[in-house]
Every structure is written in structure tokens, then in C-alpha cells.
Motif scaffolding. Structure first.
Motif, mmCIF file in Angstrom:
data_model
loop_
_atom_site.group_PDB
_atom_site.id
_atom_site.type_symbol
_atom_site.label_atom_id
_atom_site.label_comp_id
_atom_site.label_asym_id
_atom_site.label_seq_id
_atom_site.Cartn_x
_atom_site.Cartn_y
_atom_site.Cartn_z
ATOM 1 N N SER A 22 0.820 -1.213 0.000
ATOM 2 C CA SER A 22 0.000 0.000 0.000
ATOM 3 C C SER A 22 0.855 1.264 0.000
ATOM 4 C CB SER A 22 -0.948 0.001 1.204
ATOM 5 O OG SER A 22 -0.221 -0.085 2.412
ATOM 6 N N THR A 23 1.973 1.253 0.734
ATOM 7 C CA THR A 23 2.838 2.425 0.758
ATOM 8 C C THR A 23 3.443 2.686 -0.623
ATOM 9 O OG1 THR A 23 3.386 2.003 3.080
ATOM 10 C CG2 THR A 23 4.833 3.481 1.861
ATOM 11 N N PHE A 24 3.869 1.617 -1.290
ATOM 12 C CA PHE A 24 4.445 1.754 -2.638
ATOM 13 C C PHE A 24 3.425 2.339 -3.610
ATOM 14 C CE2 PHE A 24 4.759 -0.246 -6.854
ATOM 15 C CZ PHE A 24 5.947 0.318 -7.292
ATOM 16 N N TRP A 25 2.213 1.762 -3.621
ATOM 17 C CA TRP A 25 1.194 2.268 -4.526
ATOM 18 C C TRP A 25 0.791 3.690 -4.163
ATOM 19 C CZ3 TRP A 25 1.510 -0.076 -8.697
ATOM 20 C CH2 TRP A 25 1.516 -1.467 -8.826
ATOM 21 N N GLY A 26 0.831 4.018 -2.866
ATOM 22 C CA GLY A 26 0.519 5.381 -2.454
ATOM 23 C C GLY A 26 1.508 6.386 -3.017
ATOM 24 N N ARG A 27 2.805 6.033 -2.989
ATOM 25 C CA ARG A 27 3.816 6.914 -3.565
ATOM 26 C C ARG A 27 3.617 7.079 -5.070
ATOM 27 N NH1 ARG A 27 7.992 3.920 -0.396
ATOM 28 N NH2 ARG A 27 8.351 5.076 1.543
ATOM 29 N N ILE A 28 3.296 5.977 -5.753
ATOM 30 C CA ILE A 28 3.024 6.060 -7.192
ATOM 31 C C ILE A 28 1.817 6.953 -7.455
ATOM 32 C CG2 ILE A 28 2.439 4.736 -9.259
ATOM 33 C CD1 ILE A 28 5.261 4.274 -8.301
ATOM 34 N N GLY A 29 0.780 6.820 -6.595
ATOM 35 C CA GLY A 29 -0.403 7.655 -6.748
ATOM 36 C C GLY A 29 -0.110 9.123 -6.533
ATOM 37 N N ASP A 30 0.781 9.438 -5.583
ATOM 38 C CA ASP A 30 1.163 10.834 -5.361
ATOM 39 C C ASP A 30 1.833 11.431 -6.598
ATOM 40 O OD1 ASP A 30 0.150 10.823 -2.805
ATOM 41 O OD2 ASP A 30 2.069 10.317 -1.863
ATOM 42 N N ARG A 31 2.572 10.588 -7.312
ATOM 43 C CA ARG A 31 3.309 11.086 -8.485
ATOM 44 C C ARG A 31 2.442 11.142 -9.737
ATOM 45 N NH1 ARG A 31 8.813 7.402 -7.778
ATOM 46 N NH2 ARG A 31 9.527 8.327 -5.812
ATOM 47 N N HIS A 32 1.593 10.138 -9.909
ATOM 48 C CA HIS A 32 0.881 10.005 -11.184
ATOM 49 C C HIS A 32 -0.634 10.180 -11.067
ATOM 50 C CE1 HIS A 32 4.601 8.654 -13.070
ATOM 51 N NE2 HIS A 32 4.777 7.818 -12.067
ATOM 52 N N GLY A 33 -1.147 10.405 -9.867
ATOM 53 C CA GLY A 33 -2.578 10.641 -9.699
ATOM 54 C C GLY A 33 -3.308 9.428 -9.154
ATOM 55 N N ASN A 34 -4.396 9.695 -8.430
ATOM 56 C CA ASN A 34 -5.165 8.614 -7.805
ATOM 57 C C ASN A 34 -6.109 7.915 -8.780
ATOM 58 O OD1 ASN A 34 -4.318 8.751 -4.933
ATOM 59 N ND2 ASN A 34 -5.089 10.839 -5.087
ATOM 60 N N LYS A 35 -6.589 8.650 -9.788
ATOM 61 C CA LYS A 35 -7.465 8.006 -10.778
ATOM 62 C C LYS A 35 -6.762 6.859 -11.499
ATOM 63 C CE LYS A 35 -10.040 8.824 -15.040
ATOM 64 N NZ LYS A 35 -10.571 9.809 -16.004
ATOM 65 N N PRO A 36 -5.528 7.042 -12.020
ATOM 66 C CA PRO A 36 -4.845 5.891 -12.638
ATOM 67 C C PRO A 36 -4.652 4.730 -11.669
ATOM 68 C CG PRO A 36 -3.754 7.934 -13.241
ATOM 69 C CD PRO A 36 -4.749 8.285 -12.196
ATOM 70 N N MET A 37 -4.431 5.037 -10.376
ATOM 71 C CA MET A 37 -4.249 3.966 -9.398
ATOM 72 C C MET A 37 -5.550 3.206 -9.153
ATOM 73 S SD MET A 37 -1.111 3.695 -8.559
ATOM 74 C CE MET A 37 -0.862 4.038 -10.313
ATOM 75 N N MET A 38 -6.683 3.904 -9.198
ATOM 76 C CA MET A 38 -7.967 3.219 -9.080
ATOM 77 C C MET A 38 -8.184 2.269 -10.257
ATOM 78 S SD MET A 38 -10.225 6.531 -7.923
ATOM 79 C CE MET A 38 -11.786 5.706 -8.166
ATOM 80 N N ILE A 39 -7.904 2.749 -11.457
ATOM 81 C CA ILE A 39 -8.087 1.916 -12.648
ATOM 82 C C ILE A 39 -7.142 0.720 -12.607
ATOM 83 C CG2 ILE A 39 -7.897 1.878 -15.163
ATOM 84 C CD1 ILE A 39 -8.701 4.874 -15.095
ATOM 85 N N ARG A 40 -5.871 0.974 -12.224
ATOM 86 C CA ARG A 40 -4.904 -0.119 -12.123
ATOM 87 C C ARG A 40 -5.361 -1.177 -11.129
ATOM 88 N NH1 ARG A 40 -2.510 -1.753 -8.335
ATOM 89 N NH2 ARG A 40 -3.017 0.084 -7.094
ATOM 90 N N ALA A 41 -5.871 -0.728 -9.962
ATOM 91 C CA ALA A 41 -6.318 -1.664 -8.937
ATOM 92 C C ALA A 41 -7.500 -2.498 -9.437
ATOM 93 C CB ALA A 41 -6.703 -0.891 -7.671
ATOM 94 N N LEU A 42 -8.446 -1.860 -10.120
ATOM 95 C CA LEU A 42 -9.610 -2.591 -10.621
ATOM 96 C C LEU A 42 -9.222 -3.599 -11.690
ATOM 97 C CD1 LEU A 42 -12.084 0.416 -10.742
ATOM 98 C CD2 LEU A 42 -12.332 -1.622 -9.314
ATOM 99 N N LEU A 43 -8.276 -3.228 -12.564
ATOM 100 C CA LEU A 43 -7.803 -4.181 -13.568
ATOM 101 C C LEU A 43 -7.036 -5.334 -12.922
ATOM 102 C CD1 LEU A 43 -6.633 -1.745 -16.402
ATOM 103 C CD2 LEU A 43 -8.705 -3.172 -16.338
ATOM 104 N N GLY A 44 -6.288 -5.032 -11.854
ATOM 105 C CA GLY A 44 -5.610 -6.091 -11.121
ATOM 106 C C GLY A 44 -6.598 -7.057 -10.484
ATOM 107 N N LEU A 45 -7.685 -6.523 -9.914
ATOM 108 C CA LEU A 45 -8.724 -7.381 -9.340
ATOM 109 C C LEU A 45 -9.376 -8.237 -10.421
ATOM 110 C CD1 LEU A 45 -10.382 -4.842 -6.876
ATOM 111 C CD2 LEU A 45 -9.243 -6.976 -6.240
ATOM 112 N N CYS A 46 -9.643 -7.628 -11.569
ATOM 113 C CA CYS A 46 -10.245 -8.376 -12.675
ATOM 114 C C CYS A 46 -9.353 -9.540 -13.098
ATOM 115 C CB CYS A 46 -10.488 -7.426 -13.849
ATOM 116 S SG CYS A 46 -10.989 -8.254 -15.380
ATOM 117 N N ALA A 47 -8.073 -9.262 -13.304
ATOM 118 C CA ALA A 47 -7.153 -10.299 -13.779
ATOM 119 C C ALA A 47 -7.020 -11.442 -12.777
ATOM 120 C CB ALA A 47 -5.784 -9.681 -14.067
#
Length: 406
Positions: free
Chosen positions: A64-89
Motif C-alpha cells: 500500500s505504501t508503494f502504490w501510495g507513492r506512485i499515486g502521489d506522483r501520477h494521480g489517484n485516478k490511474p491507481m484506481m483503474i490499475r487496482a480494478l484491472l488487477g482485481l479483474c485479472a
């Protein structure tokens, strides 16, 4: 963003929260039933049953800390989409797997790749005004629990008519649909000026007294452990004691979430503005009620009574962890909110994992019929901690007697 567009975006966010949580909880109560038929031995079944629930939590804790840092840099919307695609896969991969250890590994990967809730909350904070953040989090919590309720019921209905993997396929397709909806329907939040990121008036604790945050974290952990003791043995308990169909298991599992949904906002309003000693006194009564409800569940053998007791338990739970978390947050200065709330999240994850392990161990050692007596015991231990915090608060405020908090 205008106020109208903000309200529409918040509603879309809540719908996504509801659907995605429903997808994630569709299989929640039924993992032991499925894994029991796949496990090569009883020992493998016990380990796999624990791993199916603990794996995603460990994945979230570690990443969660790693993804949080990525979200701070690239935005929370892309992280939401990434998480949902990860759940789908991962859901689709689980659907085509018939080895218990592969499934457990995929469940861990599901948590490590996902972590949807944190970026969704952070996205909501970005678009919402500070004065409405408390309401935002309350609505997100309600959407989460409603999703858990309907997801568990839908999973039970599917399992009544089809094999378990269809639950995973359905969940995977729902997550893919949510990812597409988030991509198309959620705007990129505008950057807020520095003055918009300050504390709101709601962040100030009404009593103005020093709050024992460490003690509250202990209380939070015990309350979550009590709740999670039944996670692994839940469906097996319903089947062994009542011989009920899977949809009844899903209903009971979801009724706890329903009780939480219909009571949480009322509890929050009722306790809003009260001093800490009054809040702790109400917590004492609520925790005592949880102890009575769970021991009654363990004693009854009437299905209709048990169903009503699960709903009552959920109603009482609406005044436990949300209230404790609000006190912890209100007692923390704005420049330490991230640290203390992160510590609270770690406490919750650790307590959830510990509760799952203990629940599986205790139900195996003492039998499924005894699990709710252990839940009651943990609530009694929580009651002792809450009473100690209450007495401490009374001593810290000279001239205040127990009757003054009624």
C-alpha cells in the motif's frame, strides 16, 4: 470543478465503491466451502482457508505504501483503474485454477496488485471540500458495507445454481466494468491551492483534553479481532449448526454489514460534539451489547433468532470502529494525520489477520459450535480496555463524576 459537477463525481465514486466492493465480497463467506473440496488433506484445508483471507490483507500491507507513492506522483485516478484491472485479472485467474496453493498465491497477488480503497478515498479528498470530508468518508463506508451485503447475497445465489468459479468470473467482469467507468466517468481532479488543504473545524476534538491515542488503538485492534474471529469458520458454522443453504449464509454474512449501514450515520450524529468521557461511556454500553449479542448467537439454535441477532450485532458495530477512528483523527493535529491514520490502518490490518488466524485455530481446537463464545470473550476484553480509558478520562478531568457523563 463546480459544486454540481463535484456532487455528480462523488455520486459516481460512490457507485463505483458499491459495485467494486460487491464484486470483491461475492466470494467472501464461501472460500472454506470451495477449498474443502479441493484440499488434499484436512491440514492443507486449514492452511488454505486461512491463506484465502489473510493473503489479500498481507498483500495490501506490503504494497500500500508503494502504490501510495506512485499515486502521489501520477494521480489517484490511474491507481484506481490499475487496482480494478488487477482485481479483474486475479479473479479470472482464480476461476480457472483448481489447486489450493495456486489460489492462495493468487489471493495474495490480488491484494498486492489491488489496493483500490486507498486511492478511491484519496481521490474523494481531492475533489471534496474539507468541510464535507467527514460526510464523504461516511458515505464511502456505507457504500462499502452495502456492497458487502449485496455481494455476499449475490455470491450465495450464484453458488446455489452454479459452481464456485462462476462467482470469480462475475466478479472479474464487474471489476472490468468499473475500471472502464472510472476511466470514462471520473474527471482528473484539479490541483487545490495550499489554503484548501488545511484542517476543517470538524477536526477539533470537542473536549479539548489530551486523548490516549495509543489506548484507543489497542481498543480498535481488539474490536476488529473480535469481529474477524468468525471470518474463516462462518460458513462452516452456519452449515454445521443449521444445515442452511448457501444463500442463507450469504444473508447472515451481509446482515452484519446492513446493520452497520443503517446505524453508522445515526451513531455518528448522536455522539457528535460529545466530550471524550461521554463517548467512551457509550462505547462501554455498545461493547457490552456486542458481547450479549454474540453469546446469544452462540447459544441459540433457532435460525430466525440467529438472523435477527446478526442484524442487531451489525447495528451495534456501527458505533465501534467508526467512532474510535473519528476520535483518533479528531485528536491528531493536521500535520500528523497521515502518520496516525496510517498507523491506525496498520493496526486494523494486523488485527484482522490476527483475528482470522485465531478464529481458525480456536474453531479447530474447540469446535465450530464454540466460536461465538470466543468472540464474546474478546468483546469482554475490549470492555476492560474501554473501561480503563473511561476511568482515565474521568481522572484527567477533576470534579467530573461518572454521573456527569450520563
Amino acid at each position: 470543478m463546480t459544486d454540481l459537477s463535484t456532487r455528480l463525481t462523488v455520486r459516481r465514486l460512490l457507485v463505483l465503491q458499491f459495485v467494486s466492493m460487491g464484486a470483491m465480497e461475492m466470494s467472501g463467506p464461501f472460500w472454506p466451502l470451495y477449498l474443502k473440496g479441493l484440499a488434499p488433506s484436512e491440514q492443507a484445508f486449514q492452511i488454505a482457508s486461512i491463506g484465502a483471507y489473510v493473503g489479500p490483507m498481507l498483500g495490501i500491507m506490503l504494497t500500500s505504501t508503494f502504490w501510495g507513492r506512485i499515486g502521489d506522483r501520477h494521480g489517484n485516478k490511474p491507481m484506481m483503474i490499475r487496482a480494478l484491472l488487477g482485481l479483474c485479472a486475479t479473479q479470472l485467474l482464480i476461476a480457472v485454477s483448481n489447486d489450493v496453493w495456486v489460489i492462495v498465491a493468487l489471493r495474495f497477488l490480488q491484494g498486492a496488485c489491488a489496493g483500490y480503497l486507498a486511492p478511491a478515498q484519496a481521490y474523494g479528498v481531492q475533489i471534496e471540500s474539507p468541510e464535507r470530508r467527514a460526510q464523504l468518508f461516511a458515505h464511502l463506508q456505507i457504500a462499502t458495507n452495502l456492497g458487502s451485503l449485496f455481494g455476499a447475497i449475490l455470491g450465495g445465489l450464484i453458488l446455489d445454481r452454479a459452481p464456485f468459479p462462476l462467482i470469480n468470473v462475475t466478479a472479474g467482469l464487474l471489476c472490468a466494468a468499473c475500471a472502464a467507468a472510472a476511466w470514462l466517468g471520473l474527471p482528473i481532479p484539479p490541483a487545490k491551492p495550499p489554503q484548501a488543504i488545511g484542517p476543517s473545524k470538524a477536526d477539533k476534538h470537542p473536549s479539548g483534553a489530551a486523548v490516549p491515542v495509543a489506548g484507543l488503538l489497542v481498543l480498535l485492534g481488539l474490536l476488529l479481532m473480535a469481529r474477524m474471529l468468525t471470518q474463516v469458520p462462518f460458513s462452516l458454522y452456519i452449515r454445521e449448526i443449521y444445515g442452511a443453504a448457501p444463500w442463507v449464509t450469504g444473508l447472515c454474512y451481509g446482515l452484519v454489514a446492513l446493520g452497520f449501514v443503517i446505524s453508522a450515520s445515526h451513531w455518528t450524529r448522536a455522539l457528535s460534539g460529545k466530550p471524550l468521557d461521554a463517548i467512551l461511556r457509550w462505547l462501554l454500553l455498545v461493547i457490552a451489547g456486542c458481547a450479549l449479542a454474540t453469546i446469544a448467537i452462540g447459544l441459540t439454535r433457532t435460525l430466525s433468532v440467529m438472523v435477527g441477532l446478526f442484524l442487531a450485532w451489525g447495528i451495534l458495530l456501527g458505533a465501534t470502529t467508526p467512532v474510535v477512528m473519528s476520535v483518533i483523527s479528531a485528536a491528531t493535529s493536521m500535520n500528523r494525520q497521515g502518520y496516525v491514520l496510517g498507523l491506525s490502518q496498520s493496526t486494523q490490518q494486523f488485527s484482522s489477520v490476527s483475528g482470522i488466524f485465531l478464529g481458525a485455530l480456536l474453531s479447530d481446537m474447540a469446535g465450530l459450535s464454540s466460536i461465538f463464545f470466543f468472540v464474546c470473550a474478546f468483546y469482554l476484553l475490549s470492555l476492560v480496555v474501554a473501561a480503563a480509558l473511561w476511568r482515565r478520562e474521568l481522572k484527567c478531568r477533576p470534579g467530573l463524576s461518572a454521573l456527569d457523563t450520563l
